[in-house]
Design an enzyme around this catalytic site. Structure first.
Site, PDB file in Angstrom:
ATOM      1  CE1 TYR A  33       1.024  -0.199   4.443  1.00 21.88           C
ATOM      2  CE2 TYR A  33      -0.127   1.899   4.401  1.00 21.88           C
ATOM      3  CZ  TYR A  33       0.714   1.011   5.038  1.00 21.88           C
ATOM      4  OH  TYR A  33       1.249   1.337   6.257  1.00 21.88           O
ATOM      5  NE  ARG A  52       6.889   3.976   0.513  1.00 23.85           N
ATOM      6  CZ  ARG A  52       6.616   4.806   1.523  1.00 23.85           C
ATOM      7  NH1 ARG A  52       7.558   5.135   2.389  1.00 23.85           N
ATOM      8  NH2 ARG A  52       5.404   5.306   1.669  1.00 23.85           N
ATOM      9  NE  ARG A 101      -5.773 -19.717   4.274  1.00 26.29           N
ATOM     10  CZ  ARG A 101      -4.962 -20.550   4.934  1.00 26.29           C
ATOM     11  NH1 ARG A 101      -5.060 -21.863   4.734  1.00 26.29           N
ATOM     12  NH2 ARG A 101      -4.079 -20.093   5.785  1.00 26.29           N
ATOM     13  CE  LYS A 151       3.105   3.134   3.226  1.00 28.89           C
ATOM     14  NZ  LYS A 151       3.200   3.177   4.677  1.00 28.89           N
ATOM     15  CD  GLU A 183       9.767   1.863  10.624  1.00 26.95           C
ATOM     16  OE1 GLU A 183       9.643   2.797   9.821  1.00 26.95           O
ATOM     17  OE2 GLU A 183       9.753   0.655  10.278  1.00 26.95           O
TER      18      GLU A 183
HETATM   19  N1  PDD Z   1       2.733   5.075   7.333  1.00 24.96           N
HETATM   20  N2  PDD Z   1       7.406   3.883   8.946  1.00 24.96           N
HETATM   21  C1  PDD Z   1       6.280   3.151   8.952  1.00 24.96           C
HETATM   22  C2  PDD Z   1       6.274   1.848   9.678  1.00 24.96           C
HETATM   23  C3  PDD Z   1       5.129   3.642   8.300  1.00 24.96           C
HETATM   24  O1  PDD Z   1       4.002   2.901   8.299  1.00 24.96           O
HETATM   25  C4  PDD Z   1       5.176   4.895   7.646  1.00 24.96           C
HETATM   26  C5  PDD Z   1       4.001   5.453   6.905  1.00 24.96           C
HETATM   27  C6  PDD Z   1       6.389   5.621   7.683  1.00 24.96           C
HETATM   28  C7  PDD Z   1       6.545   6.953   7.015  1.00 24.96           C
HETATM   29  O2  PDD Z   1       6.567   6.820   5.618  1.00 24.96           O
HETATM   30  P1  PDD Z   1       6.062   8.006   4.672  1.00 24.96           P
HETATM   31  O3  PDD Z   1       6.830   9.210   5.063  1.00 24.96           O
HETATM   32  O4  PDD Z   1       6.397   7.537   3.312  1.00 24.96           O
HETATM   33  O5  PDD Z   1       4.590   8.180   4.919  1.00 24.96           O
HETATM   34  C8  PDD Z   1       7.481   5.072   8.330  1.00 24.96           C
HETATM   35  C9  PDD Z   1       1.560   5.527   6.625  1.00 24.96           C
HETATM   36  C10 PDD Z   1       1.371   7.004   6.667  1.00 24.96           C
HETATM   37  C11 PDD Z   1       0.353   4.755   7.116  1.00 24.96           C
HETATM   38  O6  PDD Z   1       0.509   3.570   7.323  1.00 24.96           O
HETATM   39  O7  PDD Z   1      -0.740   5.316   7.237  1.00 24.96           O
END
Ligand code: PDD
Length: 287
Positions: A33, A52, A101, A151, A183
């Site tokens: 996503y 990304r 599945r 992601k 993070e």
């Molecule tokens: N989350 N680290 C994690 C684990 C994240 O899920 C996100 C973003 C970031 C920051 O990435 P970016 O700057 O590209 O948004 C770092 C999004 C906003 C979410 O899951 O809603």
């Protein structure tokens, strides 16, 4: 207002869009996503998010069902149809819905990916009261899988982390692995000590934040010092300032970690300045 959403090439009212119970996003979290912010009706850092997305798909041998130009057009159409001035566009691509599945990936020639986009209206996103107040963080062990650079929609542990924070009256959690902060649950983590911005370097341990890349670039342009290295919780407790970044929070000052006040316990001047610079410069580059 009933939202209009996008599903596999068509626009639907949100309650009319349907996907299969065999979709691998639903059964296996086999989906990636992106979340892109919208300010003044325009997309912030769209190219970074699109790049990304391609990388996440490549890492999982997943087909990309949509070109860059089409993807941009769909984002813009949804912003227009749903009258978004400030908010977010959520995009998800799963490996699709095979006929049953199975742990084994379906043949990509027989099963198309499922692509979904929807908007989230967030008036006042840029002018958020939290940015003026700052947020409180707790620390938790990082118990996620080892490919956090991809992601994916496996967000149960980050959700648990947010709930752990909420339970003790905090706003969010930073995750810690082998003594070092990785993070935030949905954001990248930073401290500032003696005017130096410190944040963990890029690896498979963290998501390569699009906001992170922009903020570090703007910080260097503003002659701020940046050091990409691991930092401990103790360093964070002793920091002059701390903040997080993400597409939904931009630059958000952190005022407390595990009950320890950071600096004076109010948003720090460098964090607040970085937020201003980020918003100003990103809006100029928005498309
Ligand atoms: N989350 N680290 C994690 C684990 C994240 O899920 C996100 C973003 C970031 C920051 O990435 P970016 O700057 O590209 O948004 C770092 C999004 C906003 C979410 O899951 O809603």
């Amino acid at each position: 207002m009933t939202r209009t959403v996008y599903l596999n090439g068509e626009y639907f009212l949100e309650n009319e869009a349907k996907i299969s119970i065999f979709d691998r996003g639903f059964l296996m979290a086999d989906a990636v996503y992106e979340v892109t912010s919208v300010l003044d009706g325009k997309l912030i850092d769209f190219k970074g998010h699109a790049n990304r997305l391609n990388r996440s798909l490549d890492e999982l041998d997943m087909k990309n069902p949509i070109s860059y130009e089409e993807l941009l057009a769909v984002h813009r159409e949804l912003i227009h149809l749903n009258e978004i001035d400030e908010g977010l566009v959520y995009l998800q691509i799963s490996r699709g819905a095979p006929s049953d599945r199975d742990f084994v990936y379906p043949n990509p020639d027989e099963t198309d990916p499922t692509i979904v986009l929807f908007t989230q209206n967030k008036p006042g996103l840029a002018n958020s009261p939290s940015a003026k107040k700052g947020v409180k963080i707790i620390s938790i062990d990082d118990e996620r899988w080892g490919r956090r650079d991809i992601k994916t929609v496996q967000l149960l542990y980050p959700s648990m982390g947010k709930m752990m924070a909420k339970k003790v009256g905090a706003d969010d959690a930073w995750m810690v692995q082998d003594g070092y902060v990785t993070e935030g649950t949905s954001n990248n983590a930073y401290i500032i000590k003696n005017n130096k911005i410190v944040t963990r370097g890029l690896s498979n341990d963290i998501l390569h934040g699009i906001t992170r890349a922009a903020v570090l670039k703007f910080a260097k342009e503003a002659q701020m010092q940046v050091e990409e290295r691991n930092f401990t919780l103790d360093e964070a407790y002793e920091a002059d300032e701390a903040f997080i970044t993400s597409a939904s929070t931009f630059v958000m000052p952190v005022i407390e970690i595990d009950g320890n006040k950071i600096g004076q316990g109010v948003p720090g001047s460098s964090s607040s300045r970085l937020r201003e610079i980020y918003l100003e410069e990103s809006k100029k580059l928005a498309i």
